[in-house]
Write a protein that holds these residues in place. Structure first.
Motif, PDB file in Angstrom:
ATOM      1  N   GLN A  51      14.203 -19.184 -11.657  1.00  0.00           N
ATOM      2  CA  GLN A  51      13.015 -18.560 -12.242  1.00  0.00           C
ATOM      3  C   GLN A  51      13.000 -17.086 -11.866  1.00  0.00           C
ATOM      4  N   VAL A  52      12.571 -16.261 -12.804  1.00  0.00           N
ATOM      5  CA  VAL A  52      12.453 -14.822 -12.561  1.00  0.00           C
ATOM      6  C   VAL A  52      10.997 -14.428 -12.747  1.00  0.00           C
ATOM      7  N   TYR A  53      10.451 -13.759 -11.749  1.00  0.00           N
ATOM      8  CA  TYR A  53       9.057 -13.329 -11.779  1.00  0.00           C
ATOM      9  C   TYR A  53       9.017 -11.820 -12.034  1.00  0.00           C
ATOM     10  N   VAL A  54       8.320 -11.427 -13.076  1.00  0.00           N
ATOM     11  CA  VAL A  54       8.347 -10.045 -13.543  1.00  0.00           C
ATOM     12  C   VAL A  54       6.937  -9.454 -13.523  1.00  0.00           C
ATOM     13  N   PRO A  55       6.729  -8.323 -12.848  1.00  0.00           N
ATOM     14  CA  PRO A  55       5.434  -7.653 -12.934  1.00  0.00           C
ATOM     15  C   PRO A  55       5.124  -7.313 -14.390  1.00  0.00           C
ATOM     16  N   GLU A  56       3.964  -7.685 -14.839  1.00  0.00           N
ATOM     17  CA  GLU A  56       3.616  -7.502 -16.240  1.00  0.00           C
ATOM     18  C   GLU A  56       3.743  -6.051 -16.685  1.00  0.00           C
ATOM     19  N   ASN A  57       3.448  -5.123 -15.775  1.00  0.00           N
ATOM     20  CA  ASN A  57       3.500  -3.712 -16.150  1.00  0.00           C
ATOM     21  C   ASN A  57       4.924  -3.151 -16.177  1.00  0.00           C
ATOM     22  N   LYS A  58       5.938  -3.985 -15.842  1.00  0.00           N
ATOM     23  CA  LYS A  58       7.327  -3.508 -15.876  1.00  0.00           C
ATOM     24  C   LYS A  58       8.183  -4.221 -16.914  1.00  0.00           C
ATOM     25  N   ARG A  59       7.615  -5.158 -17.620  1.00  0.00           N
ATOM     26  CA  ARG A  59       8.421  -5.978 -18.525  1.00  0.00           C
ATOM     27  C   ARG A  59       9.068  -5.169 -19.637  1.00  0.00           C
ATOM     28  N   HIS A  60       8.485  -4.027 -20.017  1.00  0.00           N
ATOM     29  CA  HIS A  60       9.020  -3.238 -21.128  1.00  0.00           C
ATOM     30  C   HIS A  60       9.916  -2.085 -20.677  1.00  0.00           C
ATOM     31  N   LEU A  61      10.093  -1.906 -19.358  1.00  0.00           N
ATOM     32  CA  LEU A  61      11.049  -0.905 -18.886  1.00  0.00           C
ATOM     33  C   LEU A  61      12.443  -1.297 -19.354  1.00  0.00           C
ATOM     34  N   SER A  62      13.248  -0.317 -19.700  1.00  0.00           N
ATOM     35  CA  SER A  62      14.541  -0.594 -20.344  1.00  0.00           C
ATOM     36  C   SER A  62      15.439  -1.486 -19.494  1.00  0.00           C
ATOM     37  N   GLU A  63      15.555  -1.187 -18.184  1.00  0.00           N
ATOM     38  CA  GLU A  63      16.466  -1.992 -17.364  1.00  0.00           C
ATOM     39  C   GLU A  63      15.926  -3.408 -17.152  1.00  0.00           C
ATOM     40  N   VAL A  64      14.619  -3.556 -17.088  1.00  0.00           N
ATOM     41  CA  VAL A  64      14.028  -4.878 -16.946  1.00  0.00           C
ATOM     42  C   VAL A  64      14.170  -5.663 -18.241  1.00  0.00           C
ATOM     43  N   ALA A  65      13.876  -5.002 -19.359  1.00  0.00           N
ATOM     44  CA  ALA A  65      13.990  -5.672 -20.658  1.00  0.00           C
ATOM     45  C   ALA A  65      15.418  -6.134 -20.913  1.00  0.00           C
ATOM     46  N   ALA A  66      16.395  -5.324 -20.488  1.00  0.00           N
ATOM     47  CA  ALA A  66      17.801  -5.696 -20.676  1.00  0.00           C
ATOM     48  C   ALA A  66      18.149  -6.957 -19.890  1.00  0.00           C
ATOM     49  N   LEU A  67      17.593  -7.084 -18.705  1.00  0.00           N
ATOM     50  CA  LEU A  67      17.832  -8.290 -17.910  1.00  0.00           C
ATOM     51  C   LEU A  67      17.161  -9.507 -18.529  1.00  0.00           C
ATOM     52  N   LEU A  68      15.922  -9.324 -18.954  1.00  0.00           N
ATOM     53  CA  LEU A  68      15.185 -10.450 -19.525  1.00  0.00           C
ATOM     54  C   LEU A  68      15.847 -10.960 -20.796  1.00  0.00           C
ATOM     55  N   ALA A  69      16.511 -10.066 -21.530  1.00  0.00           N
ATOM     56  CA  ALA A  69      17.184 -10.475 -22.759  1.00  0.00           C
ATOM     57  C   ALA A  69      18.334 -11.440 -22.486  1.00  0.00           C
TER      58      ALA A  69
END
Length: 259
Positions: A51-69
């Protein structure tokens, strides 16, 4: 995506226990990695987080979004502002956390290049040695029973992803292991009867390197079983190096000879 709004959530309470207690990590065979960089290295090494827990305010940052994809949606949980900071030890309050399984160790290596740690207790030293081993092309790390917990948050942060580039064997009986290892075993410890200059040695053959406790060095029982003790020449009045620095010097001299 799932969403968590409180640190009292059962999933986060479990993650908090894993971050805080080695016993919990051992019981569940799990740990938590903190930060985008560690998660990147973990995924690149073929890891699959539970499971990956992501701060809601960082989900759209490029490096975070790339990981979530790269992750299935059911492995991602969004956390409201401030929630993850309540369980993480990072100075950066809001950071991605990932719950992962600790890789199974398997049988201890009996041959090939190894780094062996005897009662190295500082997490920063353990993590730095792991980084140096990975950079010098040594893939096997064996830790004795009294070392810092290799899967603790501090060692994971200091290792900067090296955990996922090495085969890690922890809580080993080092004297017993050494007796069955097929190769030279070198220790960075001074001995009146067997003192070898690092830069005069032939390090082209596979070997195990033993690095000992920050204060007392390699324990006597293990030292009695090694092939030889290695001295790192130093100028001036300097008597010794930090164990992580000594390990780095030895491993890179070995790599230099093999290039």
């Amino acid at each position: 995506m799932k969403q968590i709004t409180s640190a009292r959530n059962e999933q986060l309470k479990h993650a908090a226990k894993l971050l805080a207690h080695g016993k919990t990590r051992r019981e569940h065979g799990q740990t938590v990695i903190e930060g985008v960089h560690l998660l990147q290295v973990y995924l690149q090494a073929g890891g699959e987080p539970l499971q990956v827990y992501v701060p809601e305010n960082k989900r759209h940052l490029s490096e975070v979004a790339a990981l979530l994809a790269q992750l299935p949606e059911n492995r991602i949980t969004l956390a409201s502002a401030g929630v993850l900071s309540k369980i993480s030890g990072l100075a950066e309050a809001e950071e991605v956390l990932a719950l992962i399984e600790i890789p199974a160790s398997g049988a201890l290596p009996q041959q090939g290049d190894c780094v062996v740690l005897d009662r190295v207790q500082d997490p920063g030293n353990v993590g730095t040695i792991m980084r140096s081993a990975a950079a010098a092309g040594v893939k096997q790390l064996v830790l004795g029973k009294d070392c810092a917990d290799v899967w603790s948050p501090k060692v994971l942060r200091a290792g900067m992803g090296a955990h996922f580039l090495l085969n890690v064997f922890d809580r080993a009986d080092l004297a017993q292991w050494c007796a069955g290892y097929a190769g030279n075993v070198w220790a960075t410890a001074l001995s009146e009867t067997n003192e070898r200059n690092l830069y005069g040695m032939d390090l082209t053959l596979p070997a195990a390197w033993v690095f000992g406790n920050e204060g007392s060095g390699v324990n006597a029982e293990l030292l009695a079983r090694v092939t030889g003790c290695v001295k790192i020449p130093m100028a001036g009045q300097t008597e010794s190096l930090n164990v992580a620095m000594a390990a780095t010097v030895c491993l890179f001299e070995q790599m230099r000879q093999r290039l």
